[in-house]
Design a protein around this motif. Structure first.
Motif, mmCIF file in Angstrom:
data_model
loop_
_atom_site.group_PDB
_atom_site.id
_atom_site.type_symbol
_atom_site.label_atom_id
_atom_site.label_comp_id
_atom_site.label_asym_id
_atom_site.label_seq_id
_atom_site.Cartn_x
_atom_site.Cartn_y
_atom_site.Cartn_z
ATOM 1 N N GLY A 186 0.832 -1.480 -0.091
ATOM 2 C CA GLY A 186 -0.053 -0.003 -0.092
ATOM 3 C C GLY A 186 0.757 1.353 -0.068
ATOM 4 O O GLY A 186 0.313 2.387 -0.300
ATOM 5 N N ARG A 311 -4.503 -3.278 -2.550
ATOM 6 C CA ARG A 311 -5.435 -3.407 -1.438
ATOM 7 C C ARG A 311 -6.777 -2.981 -1.673
ATOM 8 O O ARG A 311 -7.174 -1.899 -2.350
ATOM 9 C CB ARG A 311 -5.042 -2.230 -0.143
ATOM 10 C CG ARG A 311 -3.619 -2.408 -0.004
ATOM 11 C CD ARG A 311 -3.078 -1.600 1.148
ATOM 12 N NE ARG A 311 -3.444 -0.585 1.298
ATOM 13 C CZ ARG A 311 -3.522 0.123 2.449
ATOM 14 N NH1 ARG A 311 -3.030 -0.498 3.521
ATOM 15 N NH2 ARG A 311 -3.753 1.345 2.641
ATOM 16 N N ALA B 18 -0.785 4.787 3.447
ATOM 17 C CA ALA B 18 -1.803 4.288 2.499
ATOM 18 C C ALA B 18 -1.759 5.016 1.228
ATOM 19 O O ALA B 18 -2.511 6.222 1.143
ATOM 20 C CB ALA B 18 -3.142 4.542 3.415
ATOM 21 N N ARG B 19 -0.973 4.425 0.355
ATOM 22 C CA ARG B 19 -1.028 5.300 -1.014
ATOM 23 C C ARG B 19 -1.820 4.578 -2.130
ATOM 24 O O ARG B 19 -2.133 5.010 -3.084
ATOM 25 C CB ARG B 19 0.362 5.480 -1.309
ATOM 26 C CG ARG B 19 1.139 6.776 -0.589
ATOM 27 C CD ARG B 19 2.283 7.027 -1.283
ATOM 28 N NE ARG B 19 2.723 8.224 -0.612
ATOM 29 C CZ ARG B 19 3.954 8.829 -1.002
ATOM 30 N NH1 ARG B 19 4.882 8.188 -1.594
ATOM 31 N NH2 ARG B 19 4.210 10.124 -0.395
ATOM 32 N N SER B 20 -2.255 3.479 -1.675
ATOM 33 C CA SER B 20 -3.382 2.915 -2.504
ATOM 34 C C SER B 20 -4.350 2.323 -1.309
ATOM 35 O O SER B 20 -4.089 2.023 -0.333
ATOM 36 C CB SER B 20 -2.964 1.491 -3.187
ATOM 37 O OG SER B 20 -2.877 0.436 -2.353
ATOM 38 N N LEU B 21 -5.634 2.580 -1.736
ATOM 39 C CA LEU B 21 -6.799 2.610 -0.845
ATOM 40 C C LEU B 21 -6.445 3.518 0.102
ATOM 41 O O LEU B 21 -5.732 3.314 1.283
ATOM 42 C CB LEU B 21 -6.877 1.047 -0.112
ATOM 43 C CG LEU B 21 -8.351 0.760 0.339
ATOM 44 C CD1 LEU B 21 -8.668 -0.710 0.746
ATOM 45 C CD2 LEU B 21 -8.758 1.719 1.963
ATOM 46 N N ARG B 84 -3.078 10.661 -8.293
ATOM 47 C CA ARG B 84 -1.888 10.140 -7.956
ATOM 48 C C ARG B 84 -0.438 10.830 -7.781
ATOM 49 O O ARG B 84 0.374 10.677 -7.064
ATOM 50 C CB ARG B 84 -1.709 8.632 -8.424
ATOM 51 C CG ARG B 84 -2.956 7.591 -8.120
ATOM 52 C CD ARG B 84 -2.834 6.216 -8.751
ATOM 53 N NE ARG B 84 -3.949 5.760 -8.800
ATOM 54 C CZ ARG B 84 -4.281 5.264 -7.664
ATOM 55 N NH1 ARG B 84 -3.536 5.092 -6.631
ATOM 56 N NH2 ARG B 84 -5.322 4.601 -7.481
ATOM 57 N N TYR B 85 -0.440 11.917 -8.676
ATOM 58 C CA TYR B 85 0.708 12.618 -9.206
ATOM 59 C C TYR B 85 2.026 11.795 -8.910
ATOM 60 O O TYR B 85 2.673 11.995 -7.894
ATOM 61 C CB TYR B 85 0.669 13.834 -8.151
ATOM 62 C CG TYR B 85 1.455 14.712 -8.665
ATOM 63 C CD1 TYR B 85 1.097 15.474 -9.808
ATOM 64 C CD2 TYR B 85 2.654 14.928 -8.087
ATOM 65 C CE1 TYR B 85 2.000 16.452 -10.322
ATOM 66 C CE2 TYR B 85 3.500 16.066 -8.689
ATOM 67 C CZ TYR B 85 3.322 16.476 -9.744
ATOM 68 O OH TYR B 85 4.062 17.609 -10.290
ATOM 69 N N LYS B 86 2.123 10.830 -9.627
ATOM 70 C CA LYS B 86 3.435 10.090 -9.347
ATOM 71 C C LYS B 86 4.291 10.034 -10.887
ATOM 72 O O LYS B 86 5.489 9.601 -11.042
ATOM 73 C CB LYS B 86 3.103 8.711 -9.062
ATOM 74 C CG LYS B 86 2.307 7.907 -10.167
ATOM 75 C CD LYS B 86 1.950 6.315 -9.751
ATOM 76 C CE LYS B 86 2.967 5.630 -9.739
ATOM 77 N NZ LYS B 86 2.568 4.208 -9.402
ATOM 78 N N ARG B 99 -6.866 8.293 -11.392
ATOM 79 C CA ARG B 99 -7.613 6.785 -11.409
ATOM 80 C C ARG B 99 -8.571 6.728 -10.333
ATOM 81 O O ARG B 99 -8.018 7.139 -9.222
ATOM 82 C CB ARG B 99 -6.425 5.662 -11.524
ATOM 83 C CG ARG B 99 -5.875 5.438 -12.582
ATOM 84 C CD ARG B 99 -5.145 4.336 -12.442
ATOM 85 N NE ARG B 99 -4.387 3.951 -13.848
ATOM 86 C CZ ARG B 99 -3.661 2.996 -14.020
ATOM 87 N NH1 ARG B 99 -3.543 2.080 -12.865
ATOM 88 N NH2 ARG B 99 -3.130 2.452 -15.144
ATOM 89 N N PRO B 100 -9.413 5.755 -10.482
ATOM 90 C CA PRO B 100 -10.097 5.561 -9.209
ATOM 91 C C PRO B 100 -9.470 4.805 -7.935
ATOM 92 O O PRO B 100 -8.655 4.201 -8.405
ATOM 93 C CB PRO B 100 -11.536 4.752 -9.696
ATOM 94 C CG PRO B 100 -11.100 4.124 -10.934
ATOM 95 C CD PRO B 100 -10.028 4.934 -11.608
ATOM 96 N N ASP B 101 -10.021 5.059 -6.838
ATOM 97 C CA ASP B 101 -9.552 4.016 -5.780
ATOM 98 C C ASP B 101 -10.532 4.238 -4.564
ATOM 99 O O ASP B 101 -11.545 4.960 -4.783
ATOM 100 C CB ASP B 101 -8.202 4.548 -5.363
ATOM 101 C CG ASP B 101 -7.209 3.249 -4.798
ATOM 102 O OD1 ASP B 101 -7.849 2.287 -4.634
ATOM 103 O OD2 ASP B 101 -6.152 3.584 -4.728
ATOM 104 N N VAL B 189 5.388 15.203 2.533
ATOM 105 C CA VAL B 189 6.013 15.034 1.324
ATOM 106 C C VAL B 189 6.444 13.558 1.302
ATOM 107 O O VAL B 189 6.371 12.699 0.571
ATOM 108 C CB VAL B 189 7.191 15.780 1.096
ATOM 109 C CG1 VAL B 189 7.960 15.624 -0.060
ATOM 110 C CG2 VAL B 189 6.626 17.436 0.930
ATOM 111 N N GLY B 190 7.150 13.071 2.527
ATOM 112 C CA GLY B 190 7.865 11.727 2.586
ATOM 113 C C GLY B 190 7.458 10.891 3.820
ATOM 114 O O GLY B 190 7.984 9.806 3.970
#
Lengths: 523, 224
Positions: A186, A311, B18-21, B84-86, B99-101, B189-190
């Motif tokens: 994640g 996730r 939590a960068r995804s979900l 997401r700005y990646k 994108r959706p999440d 930031v990090g």
């Protein structure tokens, strides 16, 4: 990325305290994993890294190393002793304490880790052709042939992507290390990478050891979750390390043991299985409970990303639920994961019984334990399957603590027993088939319960059903709990709960003949 | 010391890893509440009121007066478009960046916030004074945007001064062995400088007639 020019030196000794206010649940689980690894070195001294010593107590881990070793050499030796491979190229985590002949459990964990922490091929370079392994399941004579991807190495062995290890072991550590997704699922790279102090990132590598991985086969078709990570909120390191070893111990009757033990219906079921397995370990312990709850993270494919396992659900679970015994009973009777064999002879995990998943999801969401049971009864086929599971359902009935639930189910059972008595008499009188009569009556009752649309209609049907069974007299259970039952059944807020309970009571009824044929309700 | 009553219909307080979900903390973190207070008084420098102490208590009842099922706000999981700005490159970012999440959202948040400026390290005016001014004479404050708790979507419905709190409130107590970890300073930031503190939310609600005891305060202090 942070500044890399200035060097950083790890404190020697390195002390990790569980009470560190800056530690998240991931850090505490990782610390549990580190503690388990150190305890494993004590059990098996040949695994212990040279020049490194460590101590574990309930709330702290302390590691110190020879002054001749540079920080990077220390990290390299520590990781080499913590993240290993078996000769079959399966991931071997000494902290789990899995014996060499427990390949089923090791293979399930290997598969789970390769789909979650190490989902990217670059995190676990290995052979292109899958290998096969014969797995023996406890209690079964048949051996199952399972395939897996053998790995040559994996990210945690060299702290890949963190910046902690490089080509030159004498170079100073960077002041800031990176936290890639292989360390914390994640933690994807966003506008910038996630960062942390080197000692914290080193600790987080052990999250893989401290968490439990399950293979999910959910009956809820909308869910595409394939794996579940259970991240425990560790509160006693020593006790947790011991419990983790006990889970993997040979012959122990734990619910997370062996390959089938790692197949669960849903994330909530996986988490409760793990918590119960840890608790079972505590029964023989002088230590207190080792975890205060856990985080269950379901991972699977999502419609907008075909490449990664994302996730898809995060559930927080406590260690105590009022009706946890109902879940325990369901798990004992229906929770055993199954393996099926394909035409080519390869085995694969089959969907487990949906009841433990249903109850676990209800408990985790703080719903009534029986909520949505109606969904298991709407299709005649599903309902008929339930009627063959009376032993387990009766054990669940015995485990219920709520007095309202107990009263409703007991009254229904009493009325149903009398209805069956009347049907038996009729069968004798008319010379008809008793079983067919019972089937017809059960189907009629199921339809009546399902068709009731309001609390009033359902309460009316229930009272009529009881009156018909007794031919107008009052049931003993009804006499004892008249006020409680009246208040419960006429309260519109209880409608769905009442409906679910009646359906549960209908399938869980166990007459004397069932007792005999199934070897008693504990069968 | 002053007491504020804050109502936010929904809010998402994304966890650092939590960068995804976009998983949320189960309660609004003190760091976010402090940010909201700075926004209310029109302060753009995060360290301006370092040393201020906050104490929080969460509502034990719904607006209609019925008691809450749990002291924690309900969590809803929805599917939303997330930036997401990646990718860095504008063309790739516009195609693949949004994108959706799944996003977790806390619903029906209501809390009391006590603010004590006695230990602030910077010279006056103190946050306490500025908050009083912002709420009593808002026309004298220079600020912009709708007041929100965290993300700009999560607008504050009501914020007001309270003389004597009434009703049931679950107090948030800093505790070394608490089951909740909430950030008291966030590195956006990090995450390297993010600092957490552990808390326990009291299960039994109280009507707080006295100012919070020493044990209930959280000091907002940037990392050294």
């Amino acid at each position: 990325m942070g500044q890399r020019t200035t060097g950083y030196q790890l404190p020697n000794p390195l002390v990790y305290e569980l009470g560190n206010p800056n530690f998240t649940v991931y850090h505490r689980a990782a610390l549990g994993g580190l503690a388990a690894t150190i305890e494993a070195w004590k059990k098996n001294p040949r695994l212990k890294p040279e020049g490194i010593a460590a101590e574990v107590d309930a709330g702290k881990v302390e590691i110190w190393w020879d002054k001749e070793l540079s920080d990077r050499q220390f990290i390299r030796r520590l990781l080499e002793a913590s993240f290993r491979l078996t000769p079959d190229r399966l991931i071997d985590l000494p902290g789990h304490g899995i014996e060499t002949d427990r390949d089923g459990l090791r293979l399930a964990i290997h598969t789970g880790l390769c789909g979650t922490f190490l989902q990217h091929n670059k995190m676990r370079p290995g052979e292109k052709t899958p290998r096969t392994l014969k797995v023996q399941v406890e209690g079964e004579e048949q051996e199952y042939l399972l395939t897996y991807k053998a790995v040559n190495s994996y990210a945690h062995q060299k702290a890949q992507g963190t910046g902690l290890l490089g080509d030159d072991d004498q170079a100073p550590l960077p002041p800031v290390a990176l936290i890639p997704q292989s360390v914390v699922p994640g933690a994807m790279t966003g506008a910038s990478e996630l960062e942390g102090p080197p000692e914290e990132v080193l600790l987080l590598l052990y999250l893989m050891v401290g968490s439990a991985v399950f293979l999910l086969r959910s009956y809820r078709h909308e869910s595409r979750a394939q794996y579940c990570l259970v991240i425990p909120d560790v509160k006693n390191l020593k006790s947790f390390a011991r419990n983790l070893r006990q889970i993997a111990a040979r012959g122990a009757n734990f619910l997370t043991n062996g390959y089938p033990g790692r197949i669960a219906g849903g994330a909530e079921e996986a988490a409760l299985r793990f918590l119960l397995a840890l608790e079972a370990g505590n029964l023989t312990e002088e230590f207190g409970r080792s975890v205060s709850g856990c985080l269950a993270v379901a991972m699977g494919k999502v419609a907008w990303d075909r490449n990664q396992i994302n996730r898809s659900l995060v559930v927080r679970l406590g260690a105590e639920y009022p009706e946890i015994e109902v879940f325990r009973a369901a798990l004992q009777h229906f929770g055993k994961g199954r393996l099926l064999t394909s035409a080519r002879g390869e085995a694969f995990p089959a969907s487990p019984n949906p009841l433990p998943e249903l109850i676990a999801a209800n408990l985790a969401a703080e719903r009534h334990w029986c909520a949505d049971f109606i969904q298991r009864c709407q299709e005649k086929k599903d309902f008929e399957q339930l009627t063959f599971q009376k032993g387990g359902l009766a054990a669940m009935t015995k485990a219920i603590k709520d007095e309202d639930d107990q009263a409703i189910i007991a009254i229904f059972h009493e009325a149903w027993r009398m209805t069956m008595g009347a049907l038996s008499e009729r069968a004798q009188r008319e010379g008809s088939d008793f079983t067919a009569l019972v089937e017809r009556e059960r189907e009629r009752t199921r339809n009546a319960i399902l068709r009731a649309k309001t609390a009033e209609a359902l309460a009316g049907w229930f009272l009529r059903f009881c009156a018909d069974a007794t031919k107008g007299a009052a049931l003993a259970g009804m006499k004892r709990n008249a006020a409680r039952v009246r208040e419960f059944i006429f309260n519109p807020r209880n409608f769905e709960r009442f409906q679910n309970l009646l359906l549960f009571a209908l399938v869980s009824y166990m007459g004397r003949e069932d007792n005999l044929s199934e070897g008693g309700i504990d069968a | 010391m002053l007491t504020l009553h804050v109502e936010v219909p929904y809010g998402s307080f994304r966890k650092s890893y939590a960068r995804s979900l976009a998983e949320t903390y189960p309660l609004p973190p003190p760091a976010t509440v402090y940010g909201m207070l700075l926004s209310l008084v029109g302060e753009g420098f995060r360290r301006r009121h370092a040393g201020v102490r906050l104490s929080l208590a969460f509502s034990g009842s719904y607006r209609d007066g019925s008691r809450r099922h749990s002291p924690f706000p309900r969590v809803a999981q929805t599917l939303r478009k997330l930036s997401r700005y990646k990718y860095g490159e504008a063309s790739k970012q516009s195609k693949q960046g949004n994108r959706p999440d799944y996003i977790e959202t806390l619903c029906d948040i209501a809390f009391l916030c006590w603010v004590d400026s006695a230990q602030e390290t910077n010279p006056e005016p103190r946050l306490e004074m500025r908050l009083r001014e912002a709420l009593e004479t808002p026309e004298t404050i220079t600020r912009y945007g709708v007041l929100s708790l965290g993300l700009s979507d999560d607008a504050v419905n009501d914020i007001c001064l309270v003389q004597e709190p009434t009703g049931d409130w679950h107090r948030l107590k800093p505790s070394q062995e608490g089951s909740l970890e909430l950030p008291v300073w966030v590195d956006h930031v990090g995450s390297r400088h993010t600092r957490w503190q552990r808390y326990e939310l009291e299960r039994e609600p109280v009507t707080p007639t006295e100012p919070p005891l020493e044990a209930y305060w959280t000091v907002i202090r940037p990392p050294a």
